[in-house]
Scaffold this motif. Sequence first.
Motif, PDB file in Angstrom:
ATOM      1  N   LEU A  91       0.857  -1.186   0.000  1.00 53.85           N
ATOM      2  CA  LEU A  91       0.000   0.000   0.000  1.00 53.85           C
ATOM      3  C   LEU A  91       0.890   1.231   0.000  1.00 53.85           C
ATOM      4  O   LEU A  91       1.809   1.341   0.816  1.00 53.85           O
ATOM      5  CB  LEU A  91      -0.909  -0.004   1.228  1.00 53.85           C
ATOM      6  CG  LEU A  91      -1.839   1.190   1.393  1.00 53.85           C
ATOM      7  CD1 LEU A  91      -2.861   1.232   0.254  1.00 53.85           C
ATOM      8  CD2 LEU A  91      -2.543   1.128   2.732  1.00 53.85           C
ATOM      9  N   GLY A  95      -2.591   5.851  -1.656  1.00 49.09           N
ATOM     10  CA  GLY A  95      -3.727   4.947  -1.640  1.00 49.09           C
ATOM     11  C   GLY A  95      -3.666   3.849  -2.686  1.00 49.09           C
ATOM     12  O   GLY A  95      -4.494   2.945  -2.697  1.00 49.09           O
ATOM     13  N   THR A  97      -2.558   0.483  -4.465  1.00 53.15           N
ATOM     14  CA  THR A  97      -2.108  -0.836  -4.034  1.00 53.15           C
ATOM     15  C   THR A  97      -1.448  -1.526  -5.212  1.00 53.15           C
ATOM     16  O   THR A  97      -2.033  -1.623  -6.287  1.00 53.15           O
ATOM     17  CB  THR A  97      -3.295  -1.686  -3.538  1.00 53.15           C
ATOM     18  OG1 THR A  97      -3.955  -0.975  -2.494  1.00 53.15           O
ATOM     19  CG2 THR A  97      -2.828  -3.016  -3.000  1.00 53.15           C
TER      20      THR A  97
END
Length: 166
Positions: A91, A95, A97
């Motif tokens: 992560l 924000g 991933t």
Amino acid sequence: MLYTDFFASQNKEAKSSAHQRVRIFASQIVCIVADSHYTWITDRNGQKYHPCAAFGTFSKQLLSDRHFLLVSRGVLCNMDDIKCFSSGSCLLSNGQTLPVTLRNAKRLEQTWRDYCFSKTRDQTLEIWFLLFIHKFCFSFILYWLFRIKALNFLYYINIASHTLVG
């Protein structure tokens, strides 16, 4: 300071032909992701760039910098922007991933933790050094101020004694 210089489009469409020269400091890059024959660079301002260069061009240059980590094939992350690793992904601070190579997940996470620890240690040493310099300079200045004041005082005594005697 290391920077990357490339021609890129800021449009989300890969077929865009409006390219301009872009210069980004390496410290401002959050991640670089290879997507088929395209490369995407994301910076700390949230801008995404589509450079006219292969992923290897950037990874070769940035992997020499200790801040970057190749977390998966075609995925390069700035370790300053990694928040955590969990279940085969990492992560990022923005924000996003990104996938992590499962075979190397533990090693990658340990590399990131070591980097965070060394960065914290370096910052602590820097703070101690600055405090030492501050204390040393302050002591040095006080010493010389006291010495000048004492010399001025002795000078006044000598003048007074000469005027009294003479």
